[in-house]
Scaffold this active site. Structure first.
Site, short mmCIF file in Angstrom:
data_model
loop_
_atom_site.label_atom_id
_atom_site.label_comp_id
_atom_site.label_asym_id
_atom_site.label_seq_id
_atom_site.Cartn_x
_atom_site.Cartn_y
_atom_site.Cartn_z
N PHE A 1 0.80 -1.22 0.00
CA PHE A 1 0.00 0.00 0.00
C PHE A 1 0.84 1.28 0.00
O PHE A 1 0.44 2.28 0.62
CB PHE A 1 -0.99 0.00 1.19
N CYS A 2 1.99 1.26 -0.65
CA CYS A 2 2.86 2.46 -0.73
C CYS A 2 3.15 3.01 0.66
O CYS A 2 3.18 4.24 0.86
CB CYS A 2 2.24 3.55 -1.61
N ALA A 3 3.31 2.12 1.62
CA ALA A 3 3.65 2.54 2.98
C ALA A 3 4.56 1.47 3.58
O ALA A 3 4.24 0.85 4.60
CB ALA A 3 2.38 2.73 3.81
#
Ligand SMILES: Cc1ncc(COP(=O)(O)O)c(C=O)c1O
Length: 455
Positions: free
Chosen positions: A375-377
Site C-alpha cells: 500500500f505504498c507505505a
C-alpha cells in the site's frame, strides 16, 4: 446487520449512487456476479452526480484563461468557481490559495518545491510514500511509529523541541491512514507544530472522502487531497492553504498561465514576471473538467451531509469487524488499537494464507475487488507485520504457515457508494475461504496471483 435492519435505522442513509453499480464480472467457478468495488482507498468510483455534472458541462467545454469566445469565458468562470467551492468545502481562511494539481502526490511535491531555504521537515515513518518522500531538498527528520494518538503528539513535540527554533519547519501528517484507516490527532499535532514555530500540511487523501475537513478549525497550514479518491476521477487534485510560501516560491512548472509578463532583455535573455495567485503553480492549460468534477463532488458530499455519510460508513466498519470477530485466523492491522476511530479502510492478514492468494480468490470466486501488497507505505507495513515486507509472495498453495509472519497484507476499503451487500458478501467470503479454502488453483503470472485456467 441486514438491509432490513439498516432501513429501520434512520441515522444510516442509503449509499450515494456511483458509476459501476450495475457492472457484473465473471467468476472463475462459473456465472457472473455484481462487482463489489472494495478498494475505495486506491480509487473511488465516480459519483453519478459528478458524472452527470461533467456530462452536462462537456458540450460547453472551452479553454481556460486563454480565449475570447463565449465558451472560454464560461469555462474560465466554472474553473474559478470550482476553486471557490473547494475553498468552502475545506473551510479555508481568507487569503488561502487553492491550487489545482493532478493528485495528492503532485500537491505534496509542489509544496516540497516551495519550501523556504533551509527548511526542516518532520514526518512520521508511518506515512504513505506520497507524504514520506517528496522532501528531498529539505533536512528531514523521520519520526518513529507512535502506538497511540497521544504518543504521536508527544513524539512530535519532542522532535520539535530539539530543532533550531529560528529556521523554517514543516510537519507533514496524514489525516487517516491508508493502511489502518485510523484517524490521526491532526488538531493536536497542528497545535504542537505551531507552538514550536513550525507549519503543518495535512495529507487528506484518505480523510476528505470520509470526514469533513476544515483548514481553519484544524488550524493546519495546508491540506492536500486527490479527486479520484473523492469520487471525481478526472485527473485533478488540490493543494490549499497559506499563500505566502507559495507566492515566494519559483513556479512548480514554468510556462504559459503561470507567467504574467515575459520580455527579452538587452543581453538577449528573458525576464519573467510570475503570477502571485494560484495560477503561479498551474502552468499550462488547466484541467477544467477535473476541477469542475472535484467541485461537483464537494457539493454532492456536503449536500448528502457528512453526519449521515459517517454514520453509514461506521455501520459498514462494524459489519466487517463484528462479522469477522470470531475468526481467529484474521488479524486486523492497527497502530492505535482495534477500537481506535477509523474511516472505512481496514487491512488484515490471514493466518496460513499468502495475502496475494487470498485477494485473488476474493476476486475470482466472489467478484470482490480489494487490494493486496504494501500500500505504498513500506515502513508502516514493516512495523505492523513485524517482518521485512515484500510486495509479492508466491501464490498457489497457501504459504504463510501458522505462526509465520506475513510478507504483505490485504486491504478492504469502502465509502459513500458502498451498498451493504458488498460488505456482507466480503465477510461471508472471508469466512468461507478461511474455513473451506479456495475452490480453485492459483499461480503467479507477471508478479500477480491469478486463477490457473491451464488445466
Ligand atoms: C494517505 C495517502 N496519501 C497520498 C496518497 C497519494 O494519492 P495519489 O496517488 O492520488 O497522488 C495516497 C494514495 O493512496 C494516500 O492513501
Amino acid at each position: 446487520m441486514s438491509v432490513s435492519t439498516l432501513a429501520a435505522d434512520q441515522s444510516v442513509c442509503a449509499p450515494l449512487p456511483v458509476l459501476g453499480r450495475d457492472v457484473t464480472v465473471p467468476l472463475v467457478t462459473g456465472g457472473e456476479v455484481a462487482y463489489a468495488a472494495l478498494d475505495y482507498a486506491a480509487s473511488a468510483p465516480a459519483l453519478q452526480r459528478v458524472w452527470d455534472d461533467v456530462a452536462a458541462y462537456a458540450p460547453y467545454y472551452g479553454s481556460v484563461h486563454r480565449g475570447a469566445g463565449y465558451l472560454s469565458q464560461l469555462s474560465t468562470d466554472l474553473f474559478e468557481n470550482a476553486r471557490r467551492t473547494v475553498a468552502e468545502f475545506l473551510g479555508c481562511r481568507e487569503g488561502d490559495q487553492v491550487v489545482f494539481t493532478r493528485s495528492t502526490t503532485d500537491s505534496l511535491n509542489l509544496l516540497a518545491d516551495a519550501l523556504p531555504a533551509d527548511c526542516q521537515v518532520f514526518v512520521f515513518e508511518t506515512e504513505h510514500h506520497a507524504s514520506l518522500l517528496p522532501w528531498r531538498n529539505a533536512r528531514v527528520t523521520y519520526l518513529d511509529a507512535p502506538r497511540s494518538p497521544h504518543q504521536a503528539v508527544e513524539t512530535l513535540e519532542r522532535a520539535l523541541a530539539d530543532r533550531d527554533p529560528h529556521g523554517p519547519a514543516l510537519v507533514c501528517v496524514t489525516g487517516a491512514s491508508n493502511v489502518t484507516g485510523e484517524l490521526w490527532p491532526v488538531r493536536e499535532l497542528a497545535a504542537a507544530a505551531h507552538a514550536h514555530g513550525a507549519r503543518i500540511v495535512l495529507d487528506a487523501a484518505q480523510l476528505a472522502p470520509h470526514h469533513p475537513v476544515s483548514v481553519a478549525d484544524l488550524d493546519v497550514d495546508w491540506v492536500a487531497f486527490s479527486g479520484h479518491k473523492l469520487y471525481a476521477p478526472f485527473g485533478s487534485g488540490v493543494l490549499a492553504g497559506r499563500a505566502d510560501w507559495l507566492r515566494a516560491a519559483e513556479p512548480y512548472l514554468a510556462g504559459g498561465g503561470a507567467s504574467r509578463k515575459v520580455s527579452r532583455r538587452e543581453d538577449g535573455g528573458v525576464d519573467v514576471e510570475w503570477h502571485d495567485s494560484a495560477a503561479r503553480h498551474e502552468a499550462g492549460s488547466p484541467n477544467v473538467i477535473g476541477a469542475y468534477a472535484v467541485a461537483s463532488a464537494c457539493r454532492a458530499l456536503t449536500e448528502a451531509g457528512f453526519d449521515t455519510l459517517v454514520a453509514r460508513e461506521q455501520h459498514l466498519v462494524r459489519t466487517v469487524r463484528e462479522g469477522l470477530s470470531d475468526v481467529p485466523q484474521v488479524r486486523f492491522l492497527s497502530l492505535f488499537g482495534d477500537d481506535a476511530p477509523r474511516v472505512g479502510v481496514l487491512s488484515f492478514v490471514v493466518e496460513g494464507w499468502n495475502s496475494s492468494h487470498f485477494a485473488a480468490a476474493l476476486s475470482a470466486e466472489y467478484g470482490i475487488g480489494v487490494r493486496d501488497g504494501l500500500f505504498c507505505a513500506h515502513p508502516l507495513l514493516r512495523t505492523l507485520l513485524g517482518s521485512d515486507p515484500q510486495a509479492q509472495g508466491e501464490c498457489g498453495s497457501p504459504e504463510a504457515a501458522p505462526g509465520e509472519k506475513s510478507l504483505n497484507a490485504i486491504r478492504v476499503s469502502f465509502g459513500a457508494g458502498t451498498p451493504d451487500e458488498h460488505v456482507e458478501r466480503f465477510v461471508r467470503a472471508v469466512r468461507e475461504l478461511v474455513t473451506d479454502g479456495a475452490k480453485w488453483n492459483y499461480r503467479t503470472e507477471d508478479g500477480r496471483c491469478v486463477p490457473d485456467t491451464s488445466a
